[in-house]
Design an enzyme around this catalytic site. Structure first.
Site, mmCIF file in Angstrom:
data_model
loop_
_atom_site.group_PDB
_atom_site.id
_atom_site.type_symbol
_atom_site.label_atom_id
_atom_site.label_comp_id
_atom_site.label_asym_id
_atom_site.label_seq_id
_atom_site.Cartn_x
_atom_site.Cartn_y
_atom_site.Cartn_z
ATOM 1 N N THR A 13 0.843 -1.216 0.000
ATOM 2 C CA THR A 13 0.000 0.000 0.000
ATOM 3 C C THR A 13 0.866 1.250 0.000
ATOM 4 O O THR A 13 0.636 2.197 -0.750
ATOM 5 C CB THR A 13 -0.874 0.009 1.274
ATOM 6 N N VAL A 14 1.885 1.269 0.850
ATOM 7 C CA VAL A 14 2.706 2.472 1.011
ATOM 8 C C VAL A 14 3.584 2.685 -0.215
ATOM 9 O O VAL A 14 3.555 3.750 -0.854
ATOM 10 C CB VAL A 14 3.575 2.359 2.298
ATOM 11 N N LYS A 104 6.898 1.656 11.478
ATOM 12 C CA LYS A 104 6.636 2.021 12.869
ATOM 13 C C LYS A 104 7.334 1.120 13.871
ATOM 14 O O LYS A 104 7.941 1.600 14.837
ATOM 15 C CB LYS A 104 5.131 1.951 13.117
ATOM 16 N N ILE A 135 -0.868 13.317 8.520
ATOM 17 C CA ILE A 135 -0.847 14.540 9.347
ATOM 18 C C ILE A 135 0.601 14.969 9.595
ATOM 19 O O ILE A 135 1.416 14.160 10.028
ATOM 20 C CB ILE A 135 -1.530 14.295 10.718
ATOM 21 N N GLY A 186 -7.135 -0.674 2.331
ATOM 22 C CA GLY A 186 -5.690 -0.484 2.491
ATOM 23 C C GLY A 186 -5.329 0.294 3.750
ATOM 24 O O GLY A 186 -4.255 0.883 3.843
ATOM 25 N N ASP A 200 -0.027 -1.117 17.057
ATOM 26 C CA ASP A 200 0.365 -0.108 16.072
ATOM 27 C C ASP A 200 0.334 1.291 16.715
ATOM 28 O O ASP A 200 1.277 2.071 16.568
ATOM 29 C CB ASP A 200 -0.604 -0.192 14.877
ATOM 30 N N LYS A 204 3.578 3.964 17.545
ATOM 31 C CA LYS A 204 3.558 5.383 17.176
ATOM 32 C C LYS A 204 3.755 6.249 18.419
ATOM 33 O O LYS A 204 4.471 7.251 18.393
ATOM 34 C CB LYS A 204 2.237 5.717 16.481
#
Ligand code: HSE
Length: 423
Positions: A13-14, A104, A135, A186, A200, A204
């Site tokens: 996806t990334v 991450k 963001i 995704g 996750d 972060k």
């Protein structure tokens, strides 16, 4: 026009989002902004399969083929897990490349060490995409809040969980259905256990802790609860109290050290994160100068991550020299004590509405232990549930029914009310 040569490690996806933005959707803008042409010269993939990629891009499962490409300027690293990503990043930094990572787990575990490693070589290691998707949160903290002392950071840091909780509540769907959609869109990790277990969001949060405090709490002592046990009726009952459930990550420093928690928490409509819905992330930062800031935006997905990674490239091109590690101001969140959670929502499955009355009778005998603020009884899908908002020690009362309990953020909560809504 001068050219910068880029390789991608990972093409999920990334990686594919970065590829599309650099070579298709945002190519012209990117080149205008940095005044250089951006070429993708190599892509490290996990498995060989048919892909619609131009013949001059080296697409391979073999890292040595990527490493042997001449004059690589940038590496976009979007692999899952610590190894081999850790070793690859070091190899590319040794070769004089700048690294832009979205990994991450790696950055939570080895981010500080790798940042030092990059600095020693005069190279950039940036990772805006690793926290809160699109963001611009890390750069806000690193570059725009240097004199502001950070008191508390509280946020929704996992897009998948927020998507699931919002969709379940809005469309009255099951957890599994919503998770499946988050995967199709995704948003979720290849192994979504990381999203729904809170791991996750925790990674972060640890990256943020390293940036803000140059330190992390003892991982074993961080309370981490995910959303996998959340049922539709929990959300519907919460709604009856005017509350929404969010997977909140909170980070602050207290006398005992850095305190971090990740847990599903109900918030009222007065809470700044109440309207952060769907795949959005939201982060509230309290500082001693500007006051309270809130950042909100897409927390997951191909475009959000690509945006963060490509803006990292632009930043590196414009900044030229990596920033040295700076002293960052952070304070003990002393005045925040009263904001700490002591209000809960308790949820009870009931056989009959009468059962609620006998339950309440037991509680009424123990009013020195709990203070009930508001109650709701509801029939959901043919089953009856009762719930109340309370402060105190419900666990010290022996109740005849098993119940679930969630913390409720006291921010904006109207206290002292006690009404019954039955439907
Ligand atoms: N699976 C992650 C999330 C992707 O849902 O937030 C962005 O880090």
């Amino acid at each position: 026009m001068e050219t910068v040569r880029v390789v991608l490690l990972g093409f999920g996806t990334v990686g594919s989002g970065v590829y599309d933005s650099i070579l298709h959707t945002h190519q012209e803008k990117l080149e205008k902004v940095i005044g250089k042409k951006v070429e993708i010269v190599g892509i490290l993939v996990k498995t060989e399969k048919e892909r619609q990629l131009p013949g001059d891009v080296v697409v391979t499962t073999n890292i040595d083929e990527i490493l042997s490409l001449p004059s690589i300027d940038y590496v976009f690293e979007a692999i899952v897990g610590i190894e081999p990503a850790y070793s690859y990043i070091k190899l590319f930094l040794d070769r004089g490349c700048h690294c832009i990572s979205a990994n991450k787990e790696l950055l939570a575990n080895r981010g500080e060490e790798l940042s030092e490693y990059a600095l020693e070589r005069g190279k950039f290691l940036t990772f805006e995409a690793a926290v809160a998707g699109g963001i611009p949160l890390l750069r806000t903290i690193i570059q725009l809040l240097q004199v502001n002392g950070i008191l508390v950071l509280e946020g929704i840091l996992n897009g998948t969980s927020n998507y699931i909780l919002s969709k379940m509540r809005n469309e009255k769907l099951s957890f599994e259905e919503c998770l499946q959609e988050a995967q199709q869109l995704g948003y979720a990790e290849a192994n979504p256990e990381s999203d729904i277990s809170g791991r996750d969001a925790f990674y972060k949060q640890m990256i943020l802790s390293s940036l803000i405090y140059h330190d992390q709490p003892d991982w074993e002592k961080v309370e981490r609860i995910g959303v996998e046990q959340v049922a539709l009726e929990d959300l519907v009952l919460g709604e009856g109290h005017g509350l929404r459930l969010k997977l909140l990550a909170s980070l602050r420093r207290e006398n005992e050290g850095i305190q971090a928690t990740v847990k599903p928490t109900f918030v009222s409509s007065e809470h700044p994160l109440y309207n952060v819905e769907g795949v959005d992330n939201g982060i509230v930062i309290k500082t001693d100068l500007v006051g309270t800031l809130m950042l909100q935006g897409p927390g997951a997905g191909s475009k959000a991550t690509a945006s963060a990674m490509i803006e990292d490239l632009v930043q590196i091109e414009q900044q030229k020299e990596p920033l040295q590690k700076v002293h960052r101001y952070s304070y003990q969140a002393q005045n925040e004590k009263e904001n700490q959670q002591s209000i809960y929502l308790a949820l009870f499955p009931l056989q009959t509405k009468e059962e609620w009355l006998s339950l309440k009778a037991v509680i009424n005998e123990n009013l020195n232990q709990v203070n009930i603020l508001q109650e709701v009884v509801k029939e959901i899908d043919g089953s009856i549930f009762g719930s109340f908002l309370y402060e105190g020690a419900l666990e010290s009362i022996s109740l005849p029914v098993l119940y679930k309990r969630y913390p409720v953020s006291p921010i904006g909560l109207k206290r002292g009310i006690s009404n019954v809504v039955t439907s």
